[in-house]
Enzyme design. Structure first.
Site, PDB file in Angstrom:
ATOM      1  CG  HIS A  38       9.672  65.494  15.950  1.00 51.35           C
ATOM      2  ND1 HIS A  38       8.762  65.627  14.926  1.00 51.35           N
ATOM      3  CD2 HIS A  38      10.369  64.356  15.695  1.00 51.35           C
ATOM      4  CE1 HIS A  38       8.906  64.597  14.097  1.00 51.35           C
ATOM      5  NE2 HIS A  38       9.872  63.817  14.542  1.00 51.35           N
ATOM      6  CD  GLU A  89      13.866  63.271  13.224  1.00 50.70           C
ATOM      7  OE1 GLU A  89      13.667  62.078  13.012  1.00 50.70           O
ATOM      8  OE2 GLU A  89      13.024  64.001  13.754  1.00 50.70           O
TER       9      GLU A  89
HETATM   10  P1  PGA Z   1      10.100  58.351   9.965  1.00 57.63           P
HETATM   11  O1  PGA Z   1       9.991  59.530  11.032  1.00 57.63           O
HETATM   12  O2  PGA Z   1      11.103  57.359  10.479  1.00 57.63           O
HETATM   13  O3  PGA Z   1       8.720  57.774   9.886  1.00 57.63           O
HETATM   14  O4  PGA Z   1      10.534  58.980   8.655  1.00 57.63           O
HETATM   15  C1  PGA Z   1      11.116  59.968  11.737  1.00 57.63           C
HETATM   16  C2  PGA Z   1      10.752  61.015  12.756  1.00 57.63           C
HETATM   17  O5  PGA Z   1       9.908  61.884  12.491  1.00 57.63           O
HETATM   18  O6  PGA Z   1      11.297  61.027  13.876  1.00 57.63           O
END
Ligand code: PGA
Length: 252
Positions: free
Chosen positions: A97, A167
């Site tokens: 992550h 992401e």
């Molecule tokens: P967020 O975070 O939905 O608050 O933007 C997503 C994540 O870090 O998995």
């Protein structure tokens, strides 16, 4: 899309007490059980995970750890292992992550962790994403490198077990998500990269999007983003918001 939409609720380092975690979990469970065409996976902090998992008797809600170490045991203060997750009957684990990478997790670490997760029978959710984007297209090379290293030790026969969560850092915690059209392009790129490494089996890799997902954009992202599901941070940490998000998921 034939398989159920996968929604991963990443609570990050929230909430502050187990009492609140139990309350949020109860609301998450209700929202997940009402959304018949989705598979919901909840990723609470490690300290809450085992008890929540073992006290849940249902089948619809699944569990993930926010991260785990690749070593089977030993001198790794502060870490938890894949075997410990398996022992707690936790089937999914996030790897790489963005917030773990910012704390020092490297591409090579993700490679070891993806492989360790698979060998313990867990499903790794490998997170990738660039920190910034301009018109040069450099972000594709960046994501390619993260992917190539992250799955380097995964044989083609097991690639279908790996989930890739794209992401972009600029969308995590931001006001706005990436456009579904841009996500569609990235999904194709991710699969192409995996196919280059694993052959046709690479088409089976599931791709998720994460970053500022909420009840207002979830349907558009799922309908037009070419994704198997979504990784949700903030909107999974408030019971009402998460319930609204789950209700907004279209049936395929
Ligand atoms: P967020 O975070 O939905 O608050 O933007 C997503 C994540 O870090 O998995």
């Amino acid at each position: 899309m034939t398989a159920k939409t996968l929604i991963v609720a990443n609570w990050k380092m929230n909430p502050a007490s187990f009492k609140e975690a139990r309350r949020l979990f109860e609301a998450t469970r209700r929202a997940a059980e009402a959304a018949r065409h989705t598979s919901a996976v909840v990723a609470p902090p490690a300290l809450y995970l085992r008890e929540l998992r073992l006290s849940y008797k249902g089948m619809r809600l699944l569990f993930a750890a926010q991260g785990a170490h690749e070593a089977p045991g030993g001198a790794h203060t502060g870490e938890i292992s894949m075997a410990q997750l398996k022992d707690a009957r936790v089937p999914y684990v996030l790897v790489g992550h963005a917030e773990r990478r910012a704390a020092g997790e490297t591409n090579v670490d993700t490679r070891e962790r993806v492989a360790a997760a698979l060998s313990c029978g867990l499903t790794p959710i490998l997170c990738v994403g660039e920190s910034r984007r301009d018109h040069s297209g450099d972000h594709f090379a960046f994501v390619k490198e993260q992917l190539r290293t992250g799955i380097a030790n995964v044989p083609a026969t097991r690639i279908a077990k790996v989930i890739v969560a794209y992401e972009p850092l600029w969308a995590i915690g931001a006001a706005q998500a990436m456009s579904p059209q841009d996500m569609h392009e990235m999904s194709i790129f991710v699969r192409k990269t995996v196919v280059e490494m694993c052959g046709d089996a690479g088409h089976k890799v599931r791709v998720l999007y994460g970053g500022a997902v909420d009840e207002t954009n979830v349907a558009d992202l799922l309908l037009n983003g070419d994704v198997a599901g979504l990784l949700v941070g903030r909107a999974s940490q408030e019971a009402d918001k998460f319930a609204a998000l789950m209700r907004a998921i279209p049936a395929f």
